[in-house]
Design an enzyme around this catalytic site. Structure first.
Site, mmCIF file in Angstrom:
data_model
loop_
_atom_site.group_PDB
_atom_site.id
_atom_site.type_symbol
_atom_site.label_atom_id
_atom_site.label_comp_id
_atom_site.label_asym_id
_atom_site.label_seq_id
_atom_site.Cartn_x
_atom_site.Cartn_y
_atom_site.Cartn_z
ATOM 1 N N SER A 137 0.841 -1.202 0.000
ATOM 2 C CA SER A 137 0.000 0.000 0.000
ATOM 3 C C SER A 137 0.878 1.255 0.000
ATOM 4 O O SER A 137 1.696 1.430 -0.900
ATOM 5 C CB SER A 137 -0.948 -0.050 1.196
ATOM 6 O OG SER A 137 -1.978 0.894 1.080
ATOM 7 N N ASP A 266 -9.806 -3.204 -6.125
ATOM 8 C CA ASP A 266 -9.287 -2.606 -4.883
ATOM 9 C C ASP A 266 -10.145 -1.407 -4.473
ATOM 10 O O ASP A 266 -10.238 -0.425 -5.216
ATOM 11 C CB ASP A 266 -7.838 -2.152 -5.111
ATOM 12 C CG ASP A 266 -7.116 -1.752 -3.836
ATOM 13 O OD1 ASP A 266 -7.770 -1.196 -2.934
ATOM 14 O OD2 ASP A 266 -5.905 -1.988 -3.754
ATOM 15 N N HIS A 294 -7.893 -4.910 -1.314
ATOM 16 C CA HIS A 294 -6.702 -4.150 -0.921
ATOM 17 C C HIS A 294 -5.847 -5.010 0.004
ATOM 18 O O HIS A 294 -6.235 -5.303 1.136
ATOM 19 C CB HIS A 294 -7.105 -2.848 -0.221
ATOM 20 C CG HIS A 294 -5.943 -1.924 0.013
ATOM 21 N ND1 HIS A 294 -5.286 -1.280 -1.015
ATOM 22 C CD2 HIS A 294 -5.314 -1.548 1.156
ATOM 23 C CE1 HIS A 294 -4.312 -0.536 -0.520
ATOM 24 N NE2 HIS A 294 -4.304 -0.692 0.792
#
Length: 327
Positions: A137, A266, A294
């Site tokens: 991320s 996502d 995600h």
């Protein structure tokens, strides 16, 4: 290893893919902490698993926004490293290791300086050890940007970028809509809590760009980044920060082998994070899956004991071997 990912019938929802891993218990690894003092008077903490030695590869794990060595993805990757006897460490961003950092500033999506410092120090200590890195991320965006900034001078032998918000402005807008607002609210509350702690510290309060009475108004990433992240880290505002810190523009300059993994569903992102072929250097291998959420990528098992795609794929790319029977 098969490079295709397909979720089980019960995990086709991007929100199941994103939330269930947060609720799944992963055994905590035994870690040894090392503190790195930085030139500006601040520090970052590294959590080591395994003993480093000359010639033995070292894997650097870079967590996401408000993550740590205790994040589910970090714990699972550390388990995989232990199974393969690969030395690993978690690189904590400032303020994320369980202890507040010393300065008003903390970390952001384009902050590659602390990572570069850590990697340079590792290479100086273990010059014969290949360095690998995996970023998740926000940490993935940092890693992609570092790889592009350093080009052929990168200290990494190989790298993997997972669920990275490579276009920050688009991701900030996405998190203001629909169910994704719940993810934004969860993370913003953590950022607000840290901000209030700094505002309550007499040594830091005067250097902060907002007053305590304004914190509740910073209820979106754009507002928080515009009023806090940007001024604390040398940007003129959120738009300037998003433009200069997004990893997308750096992908074409990456020179060492790098795998980027995204899920089209996502909930933190939009199609804007998906690079075109001309935006990628020849050193980048890009995987776009229809599902995965995600940092999820549940590929089997049951809701009570899910099995994941990421760890096997990451290790296959880093080591060049298929560890399906080991992990």
């Amino acid at each position: 290893m098969n490079k295709t990912f397909s979720p089980p019938w019960w995990a086709t929802s991007p929100h199941v893919q994103t939330i269930l891993p947060l609720l799944t218990k992963v055994a905590g690894p035994r870690l040894r902490r090392e503190r790195l003092e930085l030139s500006d008077g601040d520090f970052i903490d590294l959590d080591w698993q395994g003993e480093p030695s000359q010639g033995r590869p070292i894997l650097v794990i870079i967590h996401g926004l408000e993550g740590s060595a205790q994040s589910h993805y970090a714990r699972r990757l550390l388990q995989a490293c232990a199974a393969l006897q690969l030395c690993a460490l978690v690189h904590h961003h400032r303020s994320c290791s369980g202890e507040p950092n010393r300065l008003g500033r903390s970390y952001h999506s384009g902050d590659t300086a602390d990572l570069a410092f850590n990697l340079a120090r590792l290479k100086a200590r273990f010059p014969d050890s290949p360095l690998y890195a995996v970023g998740y991320s926000l940490g993935g965006n940092v890693l992609a940007k570092y790889q592009g900034e350093t080009h052929s001078a990168s200290l990494l032998t190989r790298a993997v970028v997972v669920s990275a918000p490579l276009q920050l402005a688009a991701c900030a807008k996405r998190l203001e809509k629909g169910f994704s607002k719940l993810y934004q609210g969860y993370l913003i509350k953590q950022l607000q809590q840290k901000l209030r702690a700094k505002l309550a510290d007499p040594k830091l309060s005067n250097s902060m760009p907002v007053a305590d009475t304004q914190v509740d108004e910073l209820s979106s990433f754009y507002r928080f980044d515009d009023k806090v992240t940007a001024p604390l880290h040398g940007f003129s505002g959120a738009d300037d920060y998003y433009q200069r810190a997004s990893g997308m523009a750096f992908l074409a300059n990456i020179a060492s082998p790098t795998l980027i993994i995204h899920a089209r569903d996502d909930p933190f992102m939009t199609e804007a994070v998906i690079p075109s072929r001309h935006q990628l250097s020849a050193a980048v291998e890009y995987e776009l899956h229809h599902h995965g959420g995600h940092v999820g990528f549940i590929q089997g098992g049951s809701p009570w004991k899910p099995r994941f795609y990421l760890e096997g794929r990451i290790m296959q790319f880093l080591t060049g071997e298929d560890h399906a029977g080991t992990l």
